[in-house]
Design an enzyme around this catalytic site. Structure first.
Site, PDB file in Angstrom:
ATOM      1  N   ASP A  68      88.225  92.470   5.235  1.00 18.84           N
ATOM      2  CA  ASP A  68      88.825  93.764   5.552  1.00 18.84           C
ATOM      3  C   ASP A  68      88.327  94.884   4.646  1.00 18.84           C
ATOM      4  O   ASP A  68      87.655  94.641   3.648  1.00 18.84           O
ATOM      5  CB  ASP A  68      90.360  93.675   5.469  1.00 18.84           C
ATOM      6  CG  ASP A  68      90.849  92.803   4.307  1.00 18.84           C
ATOM      7  OD1 ASP A  68      90.169  92.758   3.276  1.00 18.84           O
ATOM      8  OD2 ASP A  68      91.908  92.170   4.434  1.00 18.84           O
ATOM      9  N   ASN A 137     104.522  87.406   2.596  1.00 18.30           N
ATOM     10  CA  ASN A 137     105.141  87.320   3.931  1.00 18.30           C
ATOM     11  C   ASN A 137     104.286  86.490   4.887  1.00 18.30           C
ATOM     12  O   ASN A 137     104.518  86.490   6.098  1.00 18.30           O
ATOM     13  CB  ASN A 137     105.371  88.722   4.501  1.00 18.30           C
ATOM     14  CG  ASN A 137     104.074  89.517   4.658  1.00 18.30           C
ATOM     15  OD1 ASN A 137     102.993  89.005   4.373  1.00 18.30           O
ATOM     16  ND2 ASN A 137     104.180  90.754   5.103  1.00 18.30           N
ATOM     17  N   HIS A 139     100.975  86.883   5.400  1.00 14.23           N
ATOM     18  CA  HIS A 139      99.844  87.561   6.041  1.00 14.23           C
ATOM     19  C   HIS A 139      98.509  87.035   5.507  1.00 14.23           C
ATOM     20  O   HIS A 139      98.417  86.599   4.373  1.00 14.23           O
ATOM     21  CB  HIS A 139      99.936  89.092   5.903  1.00 14.23           C
ATOM     22  CG  HIS A 139      99.589  89.641   4.563  1.00 14.23           C
ATOM     23  ND1 HIS A 139     100.508  90.222   3.722  1.00 14.23           N
ATOM     24  CD2 HIS A 139      98.406  89.723   3.898  1.00 14.23           C
ATOM     25  CE1 HIS A 139      99.912  90.631   2.621  1.00 14.23           C
ATOM     26  NE2 HIS A 139      98.631  90.335   2.704  1.00 14.23           N
ATOM     27  N   GLU A 144      99.460  91.404   9.439  1.00 16.69           N
ATOM     28  CA  GLU A 144     100.852  91.355   9.005  1.00 16.69           C
ATOM     29  C   GLU A 144     101.703  90.659  10.072  1.00 16.69           C
ATOM     30  O   GLU A 144     101.297  90.548  11.228  1.00 16.69           O
ATOM     31  CB  GLU A 144     101.373  92.789   8.784  1.00 16.69           C
ATOM     32  CG  GLU A 144     100.656  93.573   7.695  1.00 16.69           C
ATOM     33  CD  GLU A 144     101.095  93.202   6.284  1.00 16.69           C
ATOM     34  OE1 GLU A 144     102.014  92.367   6.132  1.00 16.69           O
ATOM     35  OE2 GLU A 144     100.502  93.738   5.331  1.00 16.69           O
TER      36      GLU A 144
END
Length: 248
Positions: A68, A137, A139, A144
């Site tokens: 990314d 979380n 990801h 996400e």
């Protein structure tokens, strides 16, 4: 299939992960590595640099594609992921930088940037080994938790918590990127091998849910249960819940 290696601490985890990556490079010198940023892989990159300097590793034929990049940041911005990769790995080994790919953060047309990156991944023949960290979380990349598993490279709106967490690195809130380009789940799952690294107790719940919980977009990394070659290297703190529940 998921193989889990337990490390004593961060340093041990970094060394074990670097071992796996170096074996991939030695077995296939012209391999394509999918690379990740963030604090977790820094030790792994440091170890790879050390082995390169000792003459144990040769990066000259390696190609890399990163997960990314922030939209709006140039590669020489010290918060960009291109800058991160240069300073933590590329500047210290003999990799050909023209064969190191990161999404183009300066391309304003999101569709164009994402299509071009998907084309790059395809043109290099796909990813032999994808290195991943994991968020608290669940990801992976900037994928996400959400309603669906995003397929290929896409533009994401960063969550408010991510923007707030990044604010300390920028002069003002206006300078903090609000979007990023990230490989999608399909890009990641198409890699021949996946290497997931995790450290710290704050990753224990996400790691347990990802490896042993329900497969759901609410825990993006849970999709890895469907991949046929996943290696997890994590320290005891990150594995604490998995150990407690008797899974390993």
């Amino acid at each position: 299939m998921i193989t889990i290696y337990k490390a004593k601490d961060y340093q041990d985890m970094s060394r074990k992960a670097a071992n796996i990556i170096s074996a991939q490079i030695i077995m296939k010198p012209n391999c394509v590595l999918g690379l990740a940023t963030g604090s977790t892989p820094i030790g792994t990159y440091r170890q790879l640099v050390e082995w390169y300097k000792k003459g144990d590793l040769d990066f000259s034929k390696v190609t890399s594609v990163n997960l990314d990049e922030y939209k709006g940041l140039s590669g020489d911005n010290d918060q960009s992921y291109r800058y991160f990769m240069n300073t933590n790995l590329f500047d210290h080994v003999n990799i050909d930088k023209t064969k190191t790919f990161v999404p183009n953060g300066l391309e304003k047309d999101s569709e164009k940037a994402c299509a071009e990156y998907n084309e790059i991944i395809q043109s290099v023949g796909g990813i032999d080994m994808q290195l991943l960290g994991i968020g608290g979380n669940g990801h992976i990349g900037f994928n996400e938790p959400g309603l669906a598993f995003e397929q290929k490279t896409h533009c994401v709106d960063l969550t408010e918590s991510t923007i707030q967490a990044n604010a300390r690195f920028f002069e003002s809130m206006d300078d903090v990127p609000k979007q990023a380009y990230t490989m999608g789940i399909k890009n990641i799952m198409s890699a021949k091998k996946i290497l997931l690294v995790a450290t710290g107790e704050n990753k224990a719940e996400a790691l347990y849910q990802s490896l042993y919980g329900k497969i759901t977009p609410n825990v993006p990394a849970s999709i890895l249960q469907l991949h046929n070659d996943v290696t997890v290297v994590a320290d005891e703190a990150a594995l604490s819940l998995i150990i407690k529940k008797g899974e390993i």
